[in-house]
Design a protein around this motif. Structure first.
Motif, PDB file in Angstrom:
ATOM      1  N   LEU A 239      -0.574 -16.596  -8.448  1.00  0.00           N
ATOM      2  CA  LEU A 239       0.022 -17.297  -7.307  1.00  0.00           C
ATOM      3  C   LEU A 239      -0.781 -17.120  -6.023  1.00  0.00           C
ATOM      4  CD1 LEU A 239       3.793 -16.533  -7.972  1.00  0.00           C
ATOM      5  CD2 LEU A 239       2.643 -18.722  -8.232  1.00  0.00           C
ATOM      6  N   GLY A 240      -1.816 -16.300  -6.060  1.00  0.00           N
ATOM      7  CA  GLY A 240      -2.679 -16.203  -4.886  1.00  0.00           C
ATOM      8  C   GLY A 240      -2.847 -14.821  -4.291  1.00  0.00           C
ATOM      9  N   ALA A 241      -2.185 -13.789  -4.870  1.00  0.00           N
ATOM     10  CA  ALA A 241      -2.403 -12.429  -4.364  1.00  0.00           C
ATOM     11  C   ALA A 241      -3.846 -12.034  -4.669  1.00  0.00           C
ATOM     12  CB  ALA A 241      -1.431 -11.458  -5.026  1.00  0.00           C
ATOM     13  N   GLU A 242      -4.536 -11.435  -3.700  1.00  0.00           N
ATOM     14  CA  GLU A 242      -5.933 -11.065  -3.994  1.00  0.00           C
ATOM     15  C   GLU A 242      -6.009  -9.730  -4.698  1.00  0.00           C
ATOM     16  OE1 GLU A 242      -7.590 -10.925   0.096  1.00  0.00           O
ATOM     17  OE2 GLU A 242      -8.451  -9.017  -0.551  1.00  0.00           O
ATOM     18  N   TRP A 243      -4.927  -8.981  -4.661  1.00  0.00           N
ATOM     19  CA  TRP A 243      -4.865  -7.696  -5.353  1.00  0.00           C
ATOM     20  C   TRP A 243      -3.426  -7.502  -5.820  1.00  0.00           C
ATOM     21  CZ3 TRP A 243      -1.810  -3.407  -4.570  1.00  0.00           C
ATOM     22  CH2 TRP A 243      -2.207  -2.215  -5.209  1.00  0.00           C
ATOM     23  N   ALA A 244      -3.252  -6.940  -7.008  1.00  0.00           N
ATOM     24  CA  ALA A 244      -1.918  -6.586  -7.487  1.00  0.00           C
ATOM     25  C   ALA A 244      -2.028  -5.286  -8.247  1.00  0.00           C
ATOM     26  CB  ALA A 244      -1.356  -7.687  -8.389  1.00  0.00           C
ATOM     27  N   GLY A 245      -1.094  -4.373  -7.977  1.00  0.00           N
ATOM     28  CA  GLY A 245      -1.165  -3.072  -8.639  1.00  0.00           C
ATOM     29  C   GLY A 245       0.183  -2.382  -8.650  1.00  0.00           C
ATOM     30  N   ASP A 246       0.177  -1.156  -9.214  1.00  0.00           N
ATOM     31  CA  ASP A 246       1.406  -0.359  -9.291  1.00  0.00           C
ATOM     32  C   ASP A 246       1.827   0.077  -7.887  1.00  0.00           C
ATOM     33  OD1 ASP A 246       0.864  -0.649 -11.921  1.00  0.00           O
ATOM     34  OD2 ASP A 246       0.397   1.461 -12.306  1.00  0.00           O
ATOM     35  N   SER A 247       3.135   0.249  -7.693  1.00  0.00           N
ATOM     36  CA  SER A 247       3.611   0.586  -6.347  1.00  0.00           C
ATOM     37  C   SER A 247       3.160   1.977  -5.907  1.00  0.00           C
ATOM     38  CB  SER A 247       5.126   0.465  -6.271  1.00  0.00           C
ATOM     39  OG  SER A 247       5.714   1.310  -7.219  1.00  0.00           O
ATOM     40  N   ASP A 248       2.723   2.837  -6.840  1.00  0.00           N
ATOM     41  CA  ASP A 248       2.236   4.148  -6.403  1.00  0.00           C
ATOM     42  C   ASP A 248       0.716   4.184  -6.227  1.00  0.00           C
ATOM     43  OD1 ASP A 248       1.608   4.011  -9.042  1.00  0.00           O
ATOM     44  OD2 ASP A 248       2.687   5.827  -9.648  1.00  0.00           O
ATOM     45  N   SER A 249       0.100   3.002  -6.339  1.00  0.00           N
ATOM     46  CA  SER A 249      -1.347   2.986  -6.096  1.00  0.00           C
ATOM     47  C   SER A 249      -1.615   2.465  -4.687  1.00  0.00           C
ATOM     48  CB  SER A 249      -2.066   2.131  -7.142  1.00  0.00           C
ATOM     49  OG  SER A 249      -1.559   0.818  -7.121  1.00  0.00           O
ATOM     50  N   ASP A 250      -2.830   2.708  -4.190  1.00  0.00           N
ATOM     51  CA  ASP A 250      -3.180   2.299  -2.829  1.00  0.00           C
ATOM     52  C   ASP A 250      -3.834   0.922  -2.840  1.00  0.00           C
ATOM     53  OD1 ASP A 250      -2.274   4.685  -1.761  1.00  0.00           O
ATOM     54  OD2 ASP A 250      -4.193   5.684  -2.093  1.00  0.00           O
ATOM     55  N   PRO A 251      -3.518   0.104  -1.834  1.00  0.00           N
ATOM     56  CA  PRO A 251      -4.202  -1.197  -1.745  1.00  0.00           C
ATOM     57  C   PRO A 251      -5.663  -0.959  -1.349  1.00  0.00           C
ATOM     58  CG  PRO A 251      -2.862  -0.832   0.213  1.00  0.00           C
ATOM     59  CD  PRO A 251      -2.587   0.315  -0.710  1.00  0.00           C
ATOM     60  N   PRO A 252      -6.532  -1.918  -1.607  1.00  0.00           N
ATOM     61  CA  PRO A 252      -7.950  -1.736  -1.307  1.00  0.00           C
ATOM     62  C   PRO A 252      -8.260  -1.696   0.188  1.00  0.00           C
ATOM     63  CG  PRO A 252      -7.525  -3.966  -2.096  1.00  0.00           C
ATOM     64  CD  PRO A 252      -6.260  -3.210  -2.270  1.00  0.00           C
ATOM     65  N   VAL A 253      -7.369  -2.245   1.011  1.00  0.00           N
ATOM     66  CA  VAL A 253      -7.559  -2.225   2.475  1.00  0.00           C
ATOM     67  C   VAL A 253      -6.227  -1.850   3.113  1.00  0.00           C
ATOM     68  CG1 VAL A 253      -9.368  -4.002   2.527  1.00  0.00           C
ATOM     69  CG2 VAL A 253      -6.971  -4.695   2.620  1.00  0.00           C
ATOM     70  N   PRO A 254      -6.251  -1.322   4.353  1.00  0.00           N
ATOM     71  CA  PRO A 254      -4.970  -1.055   5.031  1.00  0.00           C
ATOM     72  C   PRO A 254      -4.238  -2.375   5.282  1.00  0.00           C
ATOM     73  CG  PRO A 254      -6.844  -0.121   6.249  1.00  0.00           C
ATOM     74  CD  PRO A 254      -7.415  -1.006   5.195  1.00  0.00           C
ATOM     75  N   LEU A 255      -2.902  -2.314   5.277  1.00  0.00           N
ATOM     76  CA  LEU A 255      -2.089  -3.515   5.484  1.00  0.00           C
ATOM     77  C   LEU A 255      -1.651  -3.607   6.943  1.00  0.00           C
ATOM     78  CD1 LEU A 255       0.235  -3.023   2.374  1.00  0.00           C
ATOM     79  CD2 LEU A 255      -1.818  -4.470   2.521  1.00  0.00           C
ATOM     80  N   ASP A 256      -1.443  -4.820   7.411  1.00  0.00           N
ATOM     81  CA  ASP A 256      -0.866  -5.024   8.747  1.00  0.00           C
ATOM     82  C   ASP A 256       0.654  -4.988   8.671  1.00  0.00           C
ATOM     83  OD1 ASP A 256      -3.415  -5.717  10.216  1.00  0.00           O
ATOM     84  OD2 ASP A 256      -3.436  -7.197   8.599  1.00  0.00           O
ATOM     85  N   ALA A 257       1.185  -5.444   7.536  1.00  0.00           N
ATOM     86  CA  ALA A 257       2.644  -5.458   7.361  1.00  0.00           C
ATOM     87  C   ALA A 257       2.967  -5.248   5.895  1.00  0.00           C
ATOM     88  CB  ALA A 257       3.220  -6.786   7.836  1.00  0.00           C
ATOM     89  N   ALA A 258       4.059  -4.516   5.661  1.00  0.00           N
ATOM     90  CA  ALA A 258       4.552  -4.300   4.299  1.00  0.00           C
ATOM     91  C   ALA A 258       5.968  -4.839   4.220  1.00  0.00           C
ATOM     92  CB  ALA A 258       4.535  -2.805   3.981  1.00  0.00           C
ATOM     93  N   LEU A 259       6.216  -5.726   3.286  1.00  0.00           N
ATOM     94  CA  LEU A 259       7.560  -6.296   3.101  1.00  0.00           C
ATOM     95  C   LEU A 259       8.128  -5.741   1.798  1.00  0.00           C
ATOM     96  CD1 LEU A 259       6.374  -8.178   5.237  1.00  0.00           C
ATOM     97  CD2 LEU A 259       7.315 -10.125   3.993  1.00  0.00           C
ATOM     98  N   ILE A 260       9.246  -5.026   1.911  1.00  0.00           N
ATOM     99  CA  ILE A 260       9.812  -4.389   0.720  1.00  0.00           C
ATOM    100  C   ILE A 260      11.002  -5.200   0.223  1.00  0.00           C
ATOM    101  CG2 ILE A 260      10.841  -2.289  -0.211  1.00  0.00           C
ATOM    102  CD1 ILE A 260       9.348  -0.689   1.868  1.00  0.00           C
ATOM    103  N   PHE A 261      10.876  -5.736  -0.983  1.00  0.00           N
ATOM    104  CA  PHE A 261      11.970  -6.501  -1.599  1.00  0.00           C
ATOM    105  C   PHE A 261      12.696  -5.691  -2.661  1.00  0.00           C
ATOM    106  CE2 PHE A 261       9.076  -9.767   0.032  1.00  0.00           C
ATOM    107  CZ  PHE A 261       9.961 -10.454   0.842  1.00  0.00           C
ATOM    108  N   ALA A 262      12.025  -4.706  -3.253  1.00  0.00           N
ATOM    109  CA  ALA A 262      12.672  -3.872  -4.269  1.00  0.00           C
ATOM    110  C   ALA A 262      13.664  -2.933  -3.572  1.00  0.00           C
ATOM    111  CB  ALA A 262      11.622  -3.076  -5.026  1.00  0.00           C
ATOM    112  N   PRO A 263      14.830  -2.685  -4.195  1.00  0.00           N
ATOM    113  CA  PRO A 263      15.876  -1.885  -3.522  1.00  0.00           C
ATOM    114  C   PRO A 263      15.638  -0.382  -3.648  1.00  0.00           C
ATOM    115  CG  PRO A 263      16.691  -2.644  -5.642  1.00  0.00           C
ATOM    116  CD  PRO A 263      15.281  -3.179  -5.514  1.00  0.00           C
ATOM    117  N   VAL A 264      14.422   0.040  -3.410  1.00  0.00           N
ATOM    118  CA  VAL A 264      14.002   1.406  -3.724  1.00  0.00           C
ATOM    119  C   VAL A 264      13.525   2.102  -2.452  1.00  0.00           C
ATOM    120  CG1 VAL A 264      12.400   2.758  -5.135  1.00  0.00           C
ATOM    121  CG2 VAL A 264      13.262   0.561  -5.997  1.00  0.00           C
ATOM    122  N   GLY A 265      14.354   3.027  -1.932  1.00  0.00           N
ATOM    123  CA  GLY A 265      14.037   3.714  -0.681  1.00  0.00           C
ATOM    124  C   GLY A 265      12.719   4.481  -0.735  1.00  0.00           C
ATOM    125  N   ASP A 266      12.333   4.968  -1.918  1.00  0.00           N
ATOM    126  CA  ASP A 266      11.065   5.703  -2.057  1.00  0.00           C
ATOM    127  C   ASP A 266       9.864   4.886  -1.593  1.00  0.00           C
ATOM    128  OD1 ASP A 266      12.479   7.709  -3.212  1.00  0.00           O
ATOM    129  OD2 ASP A 266      11.735   7.413  -5.253  1.00  0.00           O
TER     130      ASP A 266
END
Ligand SMILES: [Zn+2]
Ligand SMILES: [Zn+2]
Length: 346
Positions: free
Chosen positions: A206-233
């Motif tokens: 769908l156009g994501a340039e990177w996709a990975g596990d939630s405990d892994s780090d993205p390749p670059v720092p993010l400007d914004a993180a949008l959390i849709f999963a109901p997981v406080g962790d």
């Protein structure tokens, strides 16, 4: 009419024959064509959200056709196709309403929670909270726009012009948001449950340039993180992923507790905020954006009576995109074939 009714917080709905509702002043009677299933429906069914008006018809992503116009519901005609979202009624008089923050109304009522919703053949809705839908999308494709798309869009707007956006939890909302963010030339980074290769592949498609596990780090720092999963962790984890001055936005209505975390993660003018509900202005703006962005909405459709199967599939993470309940024969997209329908449940 048939309705799928929640009688108690026991995780499922039951089929029931009910009289067709009658629109009171300011309401429309709608023949429901499609209604998407949202994670919030699971939170209501499980008792995480504690104020449902029982017995309750769930469903707050409704696509319906106007079959009767109540007194003083001005501007609507029989036969018009409308969408009904989660926010179903506001007082117009409290402080938040006065400020234009109707999403925060002190006495708001919500569709499929305090007001009967769209898991039924007919429903009534406050005409002020009904929206004309773009003809570019068929009934099934349009349904997930009414919550996943709309509240996701409000979350994206809160991210300002953030060029690098992380999406945590790749369900119905993220699959729509990825496409809108790409259309706005943003870079998208998708986080899924550990090892969910299929969903990561879907995100990249769908156009994501990177996709990975939630405990892994993205390749670059993010400007914004949008959390849709109901997981406080995910909150402290996302704070580690955003740059100084970046924002973490919690977009779900329910979330497990956020664990304590070192102040260092928030330091550097990072912020954490939530998104609550939607406003009518969000709806009008978003539906116009949806109409001009060639969205590919992925759905799995179920007949109304199979609502429990749809809910179970959503709970188990078996849905790619959105689950949608269908009653009767839904209309096809305006341009047949332009929006491939993803499939019906087996
Ligand atoms: Zn929802
Ligand atoms: Zn109010």
């Amino acid at each position: 009419m048939r309705a799928m009714v929640m009688r108690a917080p026991r995780g499922r709905v039951e089929v029931e024959e009910r009289p067709r509702p009658t629109p009171v002043e300011g309401q429309l009677l709608l023949r429901v064509r499609a209604c998407a299933v949202c994670r919030t429906d699971l939170h209501i069914l499980d008792g995480d959200l504690t104020e449902p008006a029982l017995p309750l018809v769930l469903g707050h992503e409704i696509v319906g056709e106007v079959v009767e116009v109540g007194a003083n519901a001005r501007g609507w005609e029989v036969g018009t196709r409308v969408g009904v979202p989660w926010l179903g009624w506001t007082c117009g008089e409290c402080d938040p309403c006065g400020r234009g923050d109707e999403n925060l109304c002190d006495t708001a009522r919500f569709t499929g929670y305090q007001l009967d919703g769209g898991f039924a053949e007919f429903t009534v809705a406050d005409a002020r909270y009904c929206f004309a839908l773009p003809p570019e999308l068929g009934d099934i494709e349009a349904a997930p726009l009414l919550c996943a798309g709309l509240i996701g869009y409000r979350a994206l707007r809160m991210a300002g012009d953030a060029p690098r956006v992380g999406l945590y939890g790749f369900g119905a909302a993220a699959h729509i948001l990825t496409q809108i963010a790409r259309a706005e030339d943003r870079r998208v980074f998708a986080f899924t449950r550990a090892g969910d290769q299929d969903r990561q592949h879907f995100a990249r498609e769908l156009g994501a340039e990177w996709a990975g596990d939630s405990d892994s780090d993205p390749p670059v720092p993010l400007d914004a993180a949008l959390i849709f999963a109901p997981v406080g962790d995910l909150v402290p984890r996302a704070l580690q992923h955003v740059r100084k001055g970046g924002v973490v936005i919690c977009a779900g209505i329910h979330m497990s507790d956020i664990p304590t975390f070192p102040y260092e993660l928030l330091w550097g003018e990072r912020s954490v905020r939530s998104v609550a509900n939607l406003t009518r202005r969000d709806a009008v703006e978003f539906l116009a954006v949806a109409a001009r962005t060639r969205l590919r909405i992925h759905t799995t459709s179920y007949p109304l009576e199979r609502a429990n199967d749809a809910l179970a599939d959503l709970r188990a993470g078996r849905i790619r995109g959105a689950a949608v309940l269908v009653s009767g024969t839904p209309t096809e997209p305006f341009e047949p074939g332009a929006f491939p329908r993803s499939g019906r449940a087996p």
